[in-house]
Design a protein around this motif. Structure first.
Motif: not given
Length: 229
Positions: A19, A143, A21, A66
């Motif tokens: 991701t 990403a 993030e 994550h």
């Protein structure tokens, strides 16, 4: 650019989507100097982020908040070392080894893959193909591109960083100080028979200038210099 062979078989693939993030968190690790050499503060920050070594896939790795597998070579792991090498694995594959036609390594390597698939949020595919692995890499590249706001500077297909298995796509981005390389790399665990799908963050010291796109051999050497531990 070379074209990967999408129909090449892979015994097993496990992955968890990368991701933006997670990419942002990786990029920020070298700058967290306030945590450098402070073990208590580091432990508190790891807990706050949800990082843990409990049930990590194997020794030397942490599971990030994550859900990816992380390791580094820094004595301050993972915070505050601009010269440290950081690896974030979001996929693992057991490639077909043409020298192991009788699958003598199969029982224990499938057991290793079971451990990867058992990580929270990971999914597995057995059997798989190189095209399945490329799809995981392409999603991860999106990403990284989303977080950095730009496409990779170089894209090359190579098997230079793996012990066995198909050549796959490597993508390269650079910041002012670091190289980001997305692609396959031998996991250096069980004799390198398995392969990470990973995003590495390493200092540009090994060679800040990128070879021209048409020089695939030089690009492969550049990649290996930045990701080979």
């Amino acid at each position: 650019m070379s074209i990967p062979a999408p129909d090449l078989p892979v015994h097993a693939l496990a992955h968890r989507p990368l991701t933006p993030e997670a990419v942002a968190e990786l990029l920020a690790l070298p700058a967290a100097t306030e945590l450098r050499e402070d073990e208590d503060a580091t432990d508190a920050e790891l807990a706050r982020r949800g990082w843990t070594t409990d049930d990590a896939v194997f020794d030397g790795y942490m599971r990030t908040g994550h859900g990816h597998a992380y390791c580094c070579d820094s004595p301050y792991e993972p915070f505050g070392d601009p010269e440290g090498l950081h690896l974030l694995a979001f996929g693992e594959l057991y490639p077909v080894d043409p020298e192991d036609e009788e699958m003598t390594n199969g029982p224990w390597l499938f057991g290793e893959m079971d451990d990867w698939e058992a990580q929270p949020g990971w999914r597995g595919l057995r059997p798989a193909t190189a095209a399945d692995c490329e799809a995981v890499l392409a999603q991860a590249a999106q990403a990284v591109t989303e977080e950095l706001g730009r496409a990779p500077e170089r894209t090359v297909v190579s098997d230079a960083t793996v012990v066995t298995g198909p050549a796959m796509t490597h993508r390269i981005w650079r910041t002012a100080t670091h190289a980001l390389v997305l692609g396959p790399h031998a996991d250096n665990g069980p004799y390198g028979y398995l392969t990470h799908l990973q995003l590495s963050l390493t200092p540009l010291d090994c060679g800040p200038e990128l070879p021209p796109a048409e020089d695939e051999k030089a690009l492969a050497r550049w990649i290996t210099a930045h990701v080979d531990w």
